[in-house]
Design a protein around this motif. Structure first.
Motif, PDB file in Angstrom:
ATOM      1  N   GLU A 201       0.825  -1.213   0.000  1.00  0.00           N
ATOM      2  CA  GLU A 201       0.000   0.000   0.000  1.00  0.00           C
ATOM      3  C   GLU A 201       0.857   1.260   0.000  1.00  0.00           C
ATOM      4  O   GLU A 201       0.498   2.255  -0.641  1.00  0.00           O
ATOM      5  CB  GLU A 201      -0.952  -0.002   1.193  1.00  0.00           C
ATOM      6  N   ILE A 202       1.988   1.225   0.704  1.00  0.00           N
ATOM      7  CA  ILE A 202       2.891   2.379   0.723  1.00  0.00           C
ATOM      8  C   ILE A 202       3.469   2.610  -0.676  1.00  0.00           C
ATOM      9  O   ILE A 202       3.490   3.734  -1.180  1.00  0.00           O
ATOM     10  CB  ILE A 202       4.005   2.202   1.770  1.00  0.00           C
ATOM     11  N   HIS A 203       3.907   1.530  -1.334  1.00  0.00           N
ATOM     12  CA  HIS A 203       4.462   1.670  -2.676  1.00  0.00           C
ATOM     13  C   HIS A 203       3.398   2.121  -3.670  1.00  0.00           C
ATOM     14  O   HIS A 203       3.681   2.937  -4.555  1.00  0.00           O
ATOM     15  CB  HIS A 203       5.137   0.373  -3.125  1.00  0.00           C
ATOM     16  N   ASP A 204       2.176   1.627  -3.532  1.00  0.00           N
ATOM     17  CA  ASP A 204       1.078   2.082  -4.391  1.00  0.00           C
ATOM     18  C   ASP A 204       0.808   3.565  -4.178  1.00  0.00           C
ATOM     19  O   ASP A 204       0.551   4.309  -5.129  1.00  0.00           O
ATOM     20  CB  ASP A 204      -0.201   1.281  -4.119  1.00  0.00           C
ATOM     21  N   HIS A 205       0.872   4.002  -2.922  1.00  0.00           N
ATOM     22  CA  HIS A 205       0.641   5.417  -2.596  1.00  0.00           C
ATOM     23  C   HIS A 205       1.713   6.301  -3.250  1.00  0.00           C
ATOM     24  O   HIS A 205       1.392   7.331  -3.853  1.00  0.00           O
ATOM     25  CB  HIS A 205       0.652   5.596  -1.075  1.00  0.00           C
ATOM     26  N   ILE A 206       2.973   5.878  -3.152  1.00  0.00           N
ATOM     27  CA  ILE A 206       4.059   6.652  -3.754  1.00  0.00           C
ATOM     28  C   ILE A 206       3.888   6.693  -5.271  1.00  0.00           C
ATOM     29  O   ILE A 206       4.064   7.748  -5.903  1.00  0.00           O
ATOM     30  CB  ILE A 206       5.425   6.063  -3.349  1.00  0.00           C
ATOM     31  N   ALA A 207       3.529   5.564  -5.871  1.00  0.00           N
ATOM     32  CA  ALA A 207       3.311   5.516  -7.320  1.00  0.00           C
ATOM     33  C   ALA A 207       2.153   6.427  -7.728  1.00  0.00           C
ATOM     34  O   ALA A 207       2.216   7.106  -8.760  1.00  0.00           O
ATOM     35  CB  ALA A 207       3.038   4.082  -7.768  1.00  0.00           C
ATOM     36  N   LYS A 208       1.102   6.469  -6.908  1.00  0.00           N
ATOM     37  CA  LYS A 208      -0.043   7.341  -7.197  1.00  0.00           C
ATOM     38  C   LYS A 208       0.374   8.809  -7.150  1.00  0.00           C
ATOM     39  O   LYS A 208      -0.018   9.606  -8.011  1.00  0.00           O
ATOM     40  CB  LYS A 208      -1.155   7.073  -6.184  1.00  0.00           C
ATOM     41  N   LEU A 209       1.165   9.183  -6.148  1.00  0.00           N
ATOM     42  CA  LEU A 209       1.645  10.560  -6.054  1.00  0.00           C
ATOM     43  C   LEU A 209       2.482  10.929  -7.275  1.00  0.00           C
ATOM     44  O   LEU A 209       2.360  12.026  -7.819  1.00  0.00           O
ATOM     45  CB  LEU A 209       2.454  10.758  -4.771  1.00  0.00           C
ATOM     46  N   ALA A 210       3.340  10.002  -7.714  1.00  0.00           N
ATOM     47  CA  ALA A 210       4.170  10.253  -8.893  1.00  0.00           C
ATOM     48  C   ALA A 210       3.306  10.388 -10.139  1.00  0.00           C
ATOM     49  O   ALA A 210       3.557  11.263 -10.973  1.00  0.00           O
ATOM     50  CB  ALA A 210       5.193   9.129  -9.056  1.00  0.00           C
ATOM     51  N   ALA A 211       2.282   9.543 -10.260  1.00  0.00           N
ATOM     52  CA  ALA A 211       1.394   9.607 -11.437  1.00  0.00           C
ATOM     53  C   ALA A 211       0.621  10.915 -11.472  1.00  0.00           C
ATOM     54  O   ALA A 211       0.443  11.509 -12.537  1.00  0.00           O
ATOM     55  CB  ALA A 211       0.440   8.420 -11.431  1.00  0.00           C
ATOM     56  N   GLU A 212       0.174  11.390 -10.304  1.00  0.00           N
ATOM     57  CA  GLU A 212      -0.540  12.665 -10.241  1.00  0.00           C
ATOM     58  C   GLU A 212       0.339  13.809 -10.676  1.00  0.00           C
ATOM     59  O   GLU A 212      -0.128  14.810 -11.203  1.00  0.00           O
ATOM     60  CB  GLU A 212      -1.054  12.908  -8.827  1.00  0.00           C
ATOM     61  N   ARG A 213       1.613  13.657 -10.448  1.00  0.00           N
ATOM     62  CA  ARG A 213       2.581  14.693 -10.808  1.00  0.00           C
ATOM     63  C   ARG A 213       3.018  14.579 -12.258  1.00  0.00           C
ATOM     64  O   ARG A 213       3.683  15.453 -12.789  1.00  0.00           O
ATOM     65  CB  ARG A 213       3.786  14.536  -9.880  1.00  0.00           C
ATOM     66  N   GLY A 214       2.680  13.450 -12.883  1.00  0.00           N
ATOM     67  CA  GLY A 214       3.048  13.242 -14.274  1.00  0.00           C
ATOM     68  C   GLY A 214       4.345  12.500 -14.457  1.00  0.00           C
ATOM     69  O   GLY A 214       4.919  12.494 -15.532  1.00  0.00           O
ATOM     70  N   VAL A 215       4.833  11.874 -13.398  1.00  0.00           N
ATOM     71  CA  VAL A 215       6.063  11.088 -13.471  1.00  0.00           C
ATOM     72  C   VAL A 215       5.683   9.620 -13.550  1.00  0.00           C
ATOM     73  O   VAL A 215       4.908   9.147 -12.742  1.00  0.00           O
ATOM     74  CB  VAL A 215       6.946  11.324 -12.220  1.00  0.00           C
ATOM     75  N   ALA A 216       6.224   8.904 -14.510  1.00  0.00           N
ATOM     76  CA  ALA A 216       5.856   7.493 -14.657  1.00  0.00           C
ATOM     77  C   ALA A 216       6.819   6.579 -13.979  1.00  0.00           C
ATOM     78  O   ALA A 216       7.917   6.756 -13.757  1.00  0.00           O
ATOM     79  CB  ALA A 216       5.752   7.119 -16.117  1.00  0.00           C
TER      80      ALA A 216
END
Length: 78
Positions: A63-78
């Motif tokens: 869940e922590i890694h999913d959260h970090i990935a979601k934050l990156a996606a919202e910022r436009g970083v893949a």
């Protein structure tokens, strides 16, 4: 006779770790105070903690890694 193999956890361990404690979060770039994490959890903007003891909590690594990935996606970083 019952199979002695342990059942696999429902969540996949990330990097060999299933849970992250408070001491692991800063290494992942999550330098948040306890009160900030509580507020974000209540608002549904941070993964909810798992109580692992009377005075201990942890977070599911996946869940922590999913959260970090979601934050990156919202910022436009893949």
């Amino acid at each position: 006779m019952k199979d002695l193999n342990m059942e696999q956890p429902t969540e996949k361990a990330v990097g060999g770790r299933l849970l992250y404690g408070r001491e692991h979060l800063p290494r992942l770039g999550l330098n948040l105070s306890n009160s900030t994490m509580l507020r974000l959890e209540a608002a549904g903007r941070f993964p909810r903690r798992v109580r692992i003891g009377a005075h201990s909590v942890a977070w599911l690594a996946s869940e922590i890694h999913d959260h970090i990935a979601k934050l990156a996606a919202e910022r436009g970083v893949a």
